[in-house]
Design an enzyme around this catalytic site. Sequence first.
Site, PDB file in Angstrom:
ATOM      1  N   CYS A  74       0.841  -1.209   0.000  1.00  0.00           N
ATOM      2  CA  CYS A  74       0.000   0.000   0.000  1.00  0.00           C
ATOM      3  C   CYS A  74       0.876   1.260   0.000  1.00  0.00           C
ATOM      4  O   CYS A  74       1.655   1.487   0.927  1.00  0.00           O
ATOM      5  CB  CYS A  74      -0.904  -0.059   1.224  1.00  0.00           C
ATOM      6  SG  CYS A  74      -1.374   1.513   1.924  1.00  0.00           S
ATOM      7  N   CYS A  77       0.700   3.506   2.957  1.00  0.00           N
ATOM      8  CA  CYS A  77       1.368   2.960   4.147  1.00  0.00           C
ATOM      9  C   CYS A  77       2.864   3.235   4.075  1.00  0.00           C
ATOM     10  O   CYS A  77       3.509   3.528   5.084  1.00  0.00           O
ATOM     11  CB  CYS A  77       1.138   1.454   4.267  1.00  0.00           C
ATOM     12  SG  CYS A  77      -0.587   1.012   4.395  1.00  0.00           S
TER      13      CYS A  77
END
Length: 510
Positions: A74, A77
Amino acid sequence: MSQVLLVLNLLSLLSLSSGATSFSLGSRSILRAIDNENGGPHDYAVDLNASNFDSVLGDTPATFAVVEFFAHWCPACRNYKPHYEKVARLFNGPDAVHPGIILMSRVDCALKINTKLCDKFSVVHYPMLFWGPPAKFVAGGWEPKQEKSEIRLIDDGRTADRMINWINKQTDSSFGLDDEKFENEHLSSNVSDPAQIARAVYDVEEATSTAFEIILEHKMIKSETRASLIKFLQLLVAHHPSRRCRTGSADILVNFDDLCPLDMSSPSKQGDNNGEGTLGNFQICGKGIPRGYWMFCRGSKNDTRGFSCGLWVLLHSLSVRIEDGESQFAFTAICEFVHKFFVCEECRQHFHDMCSSVSSPFKTSRDFALWLWSAHNKVNERLFKEEAFLGTGDPKFPKMIWPPRQLCSSCRLSPSEENNGIDWDQEEVLKFLTNYYGKILVSLHKDKDKNNLRSDRLDWFLEDLAVSANAVVVPLGAALAIAVASCAFGALACYWRSQQKSRKPRRSWN
Ligand code: FAD
């Protein structure tokens, strides 16, 4: 003590028969910074997964935990990681600025192994951050509509600044992202709060494993010191307040001849961290310890308190756990250990002088516990003057004749001290020591691995040993049967245990 040796020999047999040794290999501490896969800068946040989630969160001394659920693929992230690490730097690892308060951790939900774990916390987007007491995460979960959960979603942690503000609000603190290590002047000494000693269970583990590391680093196991180390280990096996240190000490004892062969003139095995099955790889209080920081024994300056405080606490906690018949053994074990393995020259010489001035053997645990308390006070008295003169003391933890009135008012007979002499009520002091170092300072660690039968068996044995050593004669037949038929260990140990129970009420330190 012959029963102690007998049972230790039996443990040795059991260990050999099961082929089990618990050498813990690997990093010194899971809480320490770890290199990332690319060999880049350290990660401070602890990587958790489905297999270590409960054990790490169950074992941490931290009061709170933050768990970040993320996915490694991600992009958001990845961008968030530096923010999270900026906060984790403050709380995790040996160089933590504020150790032992918050465990910062993360779980990668993109790994199959973690799917169920992430489901339990209803992870619906990345990253998702949770806050709560570590124990509440163990075998726990989170649901959006759940009321009264102690696990809370962190709804305002998108940058390091916002995250630290959120944490400050929860903890009523003023942590700053630029805080540096050893800016501990804010540390409150709380010397008058008896509950503080509960935190010292981590320090007795830290002190034990640090002492052991020092012994190995300095290659101090020699033919002339070997017996003293064995004696001290025997004391730890039976009476260390931490269950995992008892287990680790027993493991070392039963393997002692292999780990420390008699021809120690060239102690090649000591401190050798490369070979499996060497003493250097043995973590006496288990994986991850020493953690690299102190809880109860933390000083407000970087060079105060710590190890020597932890060692005192360990010695006192042993002194209140022994039986009458072990008092002389405990005295010599502790005196010899300090004399041969405490690398502070002045300390060990002073302590040796105090030990040598004892003229007759101890007959009761009461007398030994009070002797140790009084010896410690003599050190305090001397250091109080020395530290005041040199300015080397910890301003938040000045030396004092202990326990202060705020901790134990009934310990002093007269309301005021005349001529600097304190009129102690020794029975009250003993009661206080027993409660403080015995009942409050107890092992918090519970064996999470229910399948770890060996460790359970060992603890059974050792707990009974702690009760029975020198006070109750171990039934030889039952003990031999246990040793020979290790496959039927459970049933026989049960029998032996029930015999012990019917002889003497169990003491419930843990
Ligand atoms: P510590 O003295 O380490 O005490 C730790 C904790 O024990 C205290 O916080 C308190 O809660 C409790 N405590 C205090 N007094 C007592 C008592 N009488 N009975 C029970 N509990 C008590 N340093 C030197 O400079 N010279 C020496 O000769 C010397 N000898 C030492 C001998 C031994 C065996 C040990 C273990 C340490 C010795 N030290 C010596 C170190 C010194 O005693 C302290 O440990 C160190 O200065 C850190 O002090 P502290 O403030 O953390 O409290």
